[in-house]
Scaffold this motif. Sequence first.
Motif, PDB file in Angstrom:
ATOM      1  N   TYR A  35      -7.357  16.416 -25.288  1.00  0.00           N
ATOM      2  CA  TYR A  35      -8.507  15.935 -26.042  1.00  0.00           C
ATOM      3  C   TYR A  35      -8.346  16.323 -27.509  1.00  0.00           C
ATOM      4  CZ  TYR A  35     -11.283  14.846 -21.894  1.00  0.00           C
ATOM      5  OH  TYR A  35     -11.755  14.297 -20.735  1.00  0.00           O
ATOM      6  N   GLN A  37     -10.784  17.131 -30.891  1.00  0.00           N
ATOM      7  CA  GLN A  37     -12.148  17.464 -31.279  1.00  0.00           C
ATOM      8  C   GLN A  37     -12.266  17.464 -32.794  1.00  0.00           C
ATOM      9  OE1 GLN A  37     -13.652  21.420 -30.143  1.00  0.00           O
ATOM     10  NE2 GLN A  37     -15.631  20.503 -29.682  1.00  0.00           N
ATOM     11  N   PHE A  88      -8.776  19.693 -34.050  1.00  0.00           N
ATOM     12  CA  PHE A  88      -8.625  20.753 -33.053  1.00  0.00           C
ATOM     13  C   PHE A  88      -8.250  20.065 -31.746  1.00  0.00           C
ATOM     14  CE2 PHE A  88      -8.891  24.924 -31.667  1.00  0.00           C
ATOM     15  CZ  PHE A  88      -9.808  25.141 -30.649  1.00  0.00           C
ATOM     16  N   LEU A  90      -7.370  20.170 -27.701  1.00  0.00           N
ATOM     17  CA  LEU A  90      -7.651  20.935 -26.489  1.00  0.00           C
ATOM     18  C   LEU A  90      -6.924  20.330 -25.303  1.00  0.00           C
ATOM     19  CD1 LEU A  90     -11.444  21.447 -27.073  1.00  0.00           C
ATOM     20  CD2 LEU A  90      -9.807  23.291 -26.766  1.00  0.00           C
ATOM     21  N   PHE A 105     -10.182  24.739 -19.625  1.00  0.00           N
ATOM     22  CA  PHE A 105      -9.625  24.442 -20.943  1.00  0.00           C
ATOM     23  C   PHE A 105      -8.710  25.556 -21.424  1.00  0.00           C
ATOM     24  CE2 PHE A 105     -11.638  20.666 -22.596  1.00  0.00           C
ATOM     25  CZ  PHE A 105     -12.795  20.533 -21.839  1.00  0.00           C
ATOM     26  N   GLY A 106      -7.753  25.160 -22.275  1.00  0.00           N
ATOM     27  CA  GLY A 106      -6.996  26.132 -23.036  1.00  0.00           C
ATOM     28  C   GLY A 106      -7.794  26.561 -24.256  1.00  0.00           C
ATOM     29  N   SER A 107      -7.185  27.427 -25.057  1.00  0.00           N
ATOM     30  CA  SER A 107      -7.887  27.976 -26.219  1.00  0.00           C
ATOM     31  C   SER A 107      -7.739  27.109 -27.464  1.00  0.00           C
ATOM     32  CB  SER A 107      -7.389  29.387 -26.503  1.00  0.00           C
ATOM     33  OG  SER A 107      -5.995  29.373 -26.675  1.00  0.00           O
TER      34      SER A 107
END
Lengths: 114, 108
Positions: A35, A37, A88, A90, A105-107
């Motif tokens: 994704y 963001q 950003f 994800l 989710f990852g960071s």
Amino acid sequence: DGGITQSPKYLFRKEGQNVTLSCEQNLNHDAMYWYRQDPGQGLRLIYYSQIVNDFQKGDIAEGYSVSREKKESFPLTVTSAQKNPTAFYLCASMTSGTGSYGYTFGSGTRLTVV
Amino acid sequence: EDQVTQSPEALRLQEGESSSLNCSYTVSGLRGLFWYRQDPGKGPEFLFTLYSAGEEKEKERLKATLTKKESFLHITAPKPEDSATYLCAVRVDNDMRFGAGTRLTVKP
């Protein structure tokens, strides 16, 4: 502990350059997702994969590419064709099946064009 | 078209001042509604899954409820550490649709 690891945390891209974002999971999840963001917007789906060696375009796949050679790994390449890559990013994974499962989710990786 | 709308975009509360966040959705074939908490510069963290109208889930100061058209995230007596962006998402087919989030700030 099981989870998703994204690297690097910060990434800088020069004009005309391809960059690759890493995503690795040890949750034994079948499905993986990327994704993007942006401020004030919901997460937008770039690509997803439900099985090794297969992946599908999401809503904003243009300028991105992925591979899924291993169950654990789903790297995302941001190509020079992506004109506005600063965002950003994800990575997420989910177990497959018909139940009401959610994402892990990852960071995240913050990509900036310089 | 599947849509998820969250309101308000931003909410500022005093510590201890209870309030609610809204998530309205128009999707076909809902397979779950999810709430996540996201801190700045981090990935979203799972809070709740709701599947059926009338269902409620609670965790500490948070309670999520679901109707056929919307979900509410109620926060009771919030603390500054509850400050974050709260994301709502609905699962449809093979992926999820996300709202833009509500940015919550709780001042001491």
